[in-house]
Write a protein that holds these residues in place. Structure first.
Motif, mmCIF file in Angstrom:
data_model
loop_
_atom_site.group_PDB
_atom_site.id
_atom_site.type_symbol
_atom_site.label_atom_id
_atom_site.label_comp_id
_atom_site.label_asym_id
_atom_site.label_seq_id
_atom_site.Cartn_x
_atom_site.Cartn_y
_atom_site.Cartn_z
ATOM 1 N N VAL A 173 0.838 -1.196 0.000
ATOM 2 C CA VAL A 173 0.000 0.000 0.000
ATOM 3 C C VAL A 173 0.873 1.245 0.000
ATOM 4 C CG1 VAL A 173 -1.920 -1.124 1.175
ATOM 5 C CG2 VAL A 173 -0.164 0.025 2.534
ATOM 6 N N THR A 174 0.251 2.331 -0.401
ATOM 7 C CA THR A 174 0.907 3.640 -0.400
ATOM 8 C C THR A 174 -0.078 4.668 0.130
ATOM 9 O OG1 THR A 174 2.456 3.217 -2.211
ATOM 10 C CG2 THR A 174 1.732 5.484 -1.930
ATOM 11 N N LYS A 175 0.400 5.527 1.012
ATOM 12 C CA LYS A 175 -0.431 6.623 1.500
ATOM 13 C C LYS A 175 -0.162 7.844 0.634
ATOM 14 C CE LYS A 175 0.413 9.289 5.246
ATOM 15 N NZ LYS A 175 0.459 9.760 6.658
ATOM 16 N N VAL A 176 -1.224 8.437 0.113
ATOM 17 C CA VAL A 176 -1.117 9.654 -0.704
ATOM 18 C C VAL A 176 -1.916 10.748 -0.003
ATOM 19 C CG1 VAL A 176 -1.618 10.711 -2.947
ATOM 20 C CG2 VAL A 176 -0.895 8.311 -2.821
ATOM 21 N N SER A 177 -1.297 11.896 0.199
ATOM 22 C CA SER A 177 -1.944 12.969 0.946
ATOM 23 C C SER A 177 -1.914 14.288 0.194
ATOM 24 C CB SER A 177 -1.205 13.206 2.274
ATOM 25 O OG SER A 177 -1.077 12.009 3.021
ATOM 26 N N VAL A 178 -2.939 15.106 0.410
ATOM 27 C CA VAL A 178 -2.861 16.512 0.006
ATOM 28 C C VAL A 178 -2.932 17.330 1.286
ATOM 29 C CG1 VAL A 178 -3.785 16.202 -2.309
ATOM 30 C CG2 VAL A 178 -5.342 16.738 -0.443
ATOM 31 N N VAL A 179 -2.187 18.405 1.286
ATOM 32 C CA VAL A 179 -2.028 19.236 2.471
ATOM 33 C C VAL A 179 -2.360 20.673 2.136
ATOM 34 C CG1 VAL A 179 -0.397 20.029 4.222
ATOM 35 C CG2 VAL A 179 -0.138 17.765 3.212
ATOM 36 N N GLY A 180 -3.050 21.339 3.031
ATOM 37 C CA GLY A 180 -3.336 22.745 2.760
ATOM 38 C C GLY A 180 -3.831 23.446 4.003
ATOM 39 N N LEU A 181 -3.379 24.668 4.193
ATOM 40 C CA LEU A 181 -3.847 25.425 5.347
ATOM 41 C C LEU A 181 -5.245 25.960 5.106
ATOM 42 C CD1 LEU A 181 -0.513 27.179 6.267
ATOM 43 C CD2 LEU A 181 -1.599 25.224 7.363
ATOM 44 N N GLY A 182 -5.588 26.122 3.832
ATOM 45 C CA GLY A 182 -6.894 26.712 3.530
ATOM 46 C C GLY A 182 -7.980 25.681 3.289
ATOM 47 N N MET A 183 -7.873 24.549 3.975
ATOM 48 C CA MET A 183 -8.787 23.455 3.654
ATOM 49 C C MET A 183 -9.995 23.402 4.577
ATOM 50 S SD MET A 183 -6.361 20.300 2.479
ATOM 51 C CE MET A 183 -7.228 19.090 3.469
ATOM 52 N N ALA A 184 -10.213 24.442 5.341
ATOM 53 C CA ALA A 184 -11.294 24.393 6.327
ATOM 54 C C ALA A 184 -12.628 23.999 5.692
ATOM 55 C CB ALA A 184 -11.428 25.731 7.037
ATOM 56 N N HIS A 185 -12.918 24.553 4.543
ATOM 57 C CA HIS A 185 -14.122 24.103 3.823
ATOM 58 C C HIS A 185 -13.660 23.045 2.833
ATOM 59 C CE1 HIS A 185 -17.124 27.223 5.080
ATOM 60 N NE2 HIS A 185 -16.006 27.617 5.635
ATOM 61 N N GLN A 186 -13.349 21.895 3.357
ATOM 62 C CA GLN A 186 -12.570 20.964 2.541
ATOM 63 C C GLN A 186 -13.383 20.069 1.642
ATOM 64 O OE1 GLN A 186 -10.940 17.347 4.469
ATOM 65 N NE2 GLN A 186 -11.071 18.510 6.354
ATOM 66 N N THR A 187 -14.668 20.287 1.559
ATOM 67 C CA THR A 187 -15.452 19.432 0.662
ATOM 68 C C THR A 187 -14.929 19.554 -0.756
ATOM 69 O OG1 THR A 187 -17.417 19.615 2.001
ATOM 70 C CG2 THR A 187 -17.716 18.945 -0.264
ATOM 71 N N GLY A 188 -14.695 20.771 -1.192
ATOM 72 C CA GLY A 188 -14.221 20.970 -2.554
ATOM 73 C C GLY A 188 -12.890 20.289 -2.793
ATOM 74 N N VAL A 189 -12.044 20.268 -1.777
ATOM 75 C CA VAL A 189 -10.736 19.634 -1.926
ATOM 76 C C VAL A 189 -10.893 18.120 -1.999
ATOM 77 C CG1 VAL A 189 -8.475 19.268 -0.875
ATOM 78 C CG2 VAL A 189 -9.567 21.513 -0.725
ATOM 79 N N ALA A 190 -11.737 17.567 -1.155
ATOM 80 C CA ALA A 190 -11.944 16.110 -1.144
ATOM 81 C C ALA A 190 -12.442 15.627 -2.504
ATOM 82 C CB ALA A 190 -12.922 15.721 -0.050
ATOM 83 N N GLN A 191 -13.477 16.266 -3.042
ATOM 84 C CA GLN A 191 -14.022 15.785 -4.312
ATOM 85 C C GLN A 191 -13.004 15.962 -5.438
ATOM 86 O OE1 GLN A 191 -15.755 17.455 -7.192
ATOM 87 N NE2 GLN A 191 -15.528 19.613 -6.620
ATOM 88 N N LYS A 192 -12.187 16.990 -5.355
ATOM 89 C CA LYS A 192 -11.177 17.226 -6.383
ATOM 90 C C LYS A 192 -10.080 16.159 -6.334
ATOM 91 C CE LYS A 192 -8.519 21.094 -8.238
ATOM 92 N NZ LYS A 192 -8.435 22.570 -8.260
ATOM 93 N N MET A 193 -9.674 15.802 -5.117
ATOM 94 C CA MET A 193 -8.663 14.745 -4.965
ATOM 95 C C MET A 193 -9.237 13.402 -5.436
ATOM 96 S SD MET A 193 -6.897 13.393 -1.425
ATOM 97 C CE MET A 193 -5.366 12.436 -1.446
ATOM 98 N N PHE A 194 -10.475 13.121 -5.030
ATOM 99 C CA PHE A 194 -11.084 11.837 -5.391
ATOM 100 C C PHE A 194 -11.319 11.749 -6.904
ATOM 101 C CE2 PHE A 194 -10.883 11.424 -1.119
ATOM 102 C CZ PHE A 194 -11.994 11.644 -0.325
ATOM 103 N N ARG A 195 -11.655 12.894 -7.530
ATOM 104 C CA ARG A 195 -11.867 12.892 -8.978
ATOM 105 C C ARG A 195 -10.552 12.610 -9.700
ATOM 106 N NH1 ARG A 195 -14.172 18.235 -10.783
ATOM 107 N NH2 ARG A 195 -12.004 18.923 -10.543
#
Ligand SMILES: C[C@@H](O)[C@H](N)C(=O)O
Ligand SMILES: C[C@@H](O)[C@H](N)C(=O)O
Lengths: 165, 165
Positions: free
Chosen positions: A92-114
């Motif tokens: 397995v491999t862990k892949v992460s995205v990191v950001g200080l501005g992720m408080a409203h992170q729904t948009g980030v989650a769907q973008k990463m998953f897409r």
């Protein structure tokens, strides 16, 4: 404009263990992680979802070279708590995205998953904090996964520049 | 001596949604979180454990006042991906411990879990990052849970001093 995601990273040297069917009552997580801590094993991700029929699965990741020791700890814990099974995966491999501005992170989650979906990469586990979304994927898909999130978030750095974390 | 845990926090205004039996193949997490993002819903925790029999459960938390909207998004997503069910709970509290020195966080996890176990508090969900371990517990156990981790990590501040986060 704000940049919610400032970096991506991956860790290719982890292994995943799942203790299945842990009775969903107080004290059982403790019994498992006490035995892991007693053996001085380093734990990275810990994931537990809500239980069903009074049992829950608990997964965690460890450095690959600590897998055997961790499995020994978990076998002991399984008997003590009365769990139903143990599975593990050292590819397995862990892949992460990191950001200080992720408080409203729904948009980030769907973008990463897409980004991962577009490369036909299956997401095996998901865990989040306010500044990080991490997924576990198959080891063989490490580089496509990292490149996909790089491109999606326009991170403009070659994957081999990145430090593992 | 190093202080692995520097604070504890809780968030009492969240609700949990679980979409059960999501087919464990690429693209389905995206289909779910796209619909949540399209409705501009704020998501905090996202938890998915490894699948069994080709299906996985995905849970996430939202502000309580966004629960109805999030359930609408999830009902739609359930049909699209072919998931088997939806559950939710608006009586939950997220309790977290935070620390910069948590890299070897096994010791911290077992200590947090022991503190909760000693108060007979059941852990419903677990998610971690390098600097934070968060659990979801029953809302009615908010204050005992926070006090338990405070005492366990000797954080010496009354719970009502803490900011929610
Ligand atoms: C499943 C396990 O987390 C259990 N609910 C506990 O509190 O220990
Ligand atoms: C279950 C869900 O996460 C699926 N594995 C996906 O990649 O979208």
């Amino acid at each position: 404009k704000s940049v919610p995601v400032c970096g991506a990273a991956m860790n290719k040297s982890e292994a995943r263990i799942t203790i299945q069917g842990v009775p969903d009552s107080p004290g059982n997580s403790y019994q498992i992680f006490k035995r892991i801590a007693d053996r001085k094993i380093t734990v990275d991700m810990i994931v537990q979802n809500v239980g069903q029929e009074n049992r829950a699965d608990i997964s965690f990741t460890v450095p690959q070279d600590e897998l055997a020791k961790a499995l020994a700890a978990v076998k002991e814990a399984k008997e003590v708590v009365g769990a139903t099974g143990i599975t593990s995966d050292d590819k397995v491999t862990k892949v992460s995205v990191v950001g200080l501005g992720m408080a409203h992170q729904t948009g980030v989650a769907q973008k990463m998953f897409r980004a991962l979906a577009n490369e036909s990469i299956n997401i095996q586990m998901i865990t989040t904090s306010e500044i990080k979304i991490s997924v576990l994927v198959e080891r063989g898909q490490s580089l496509p996964a990292l490149r996909a999130v790089h491109q999606s978030f326009e991170l403009h750095r070659k994957p081999d520049d990145l430090t593992e974390w």
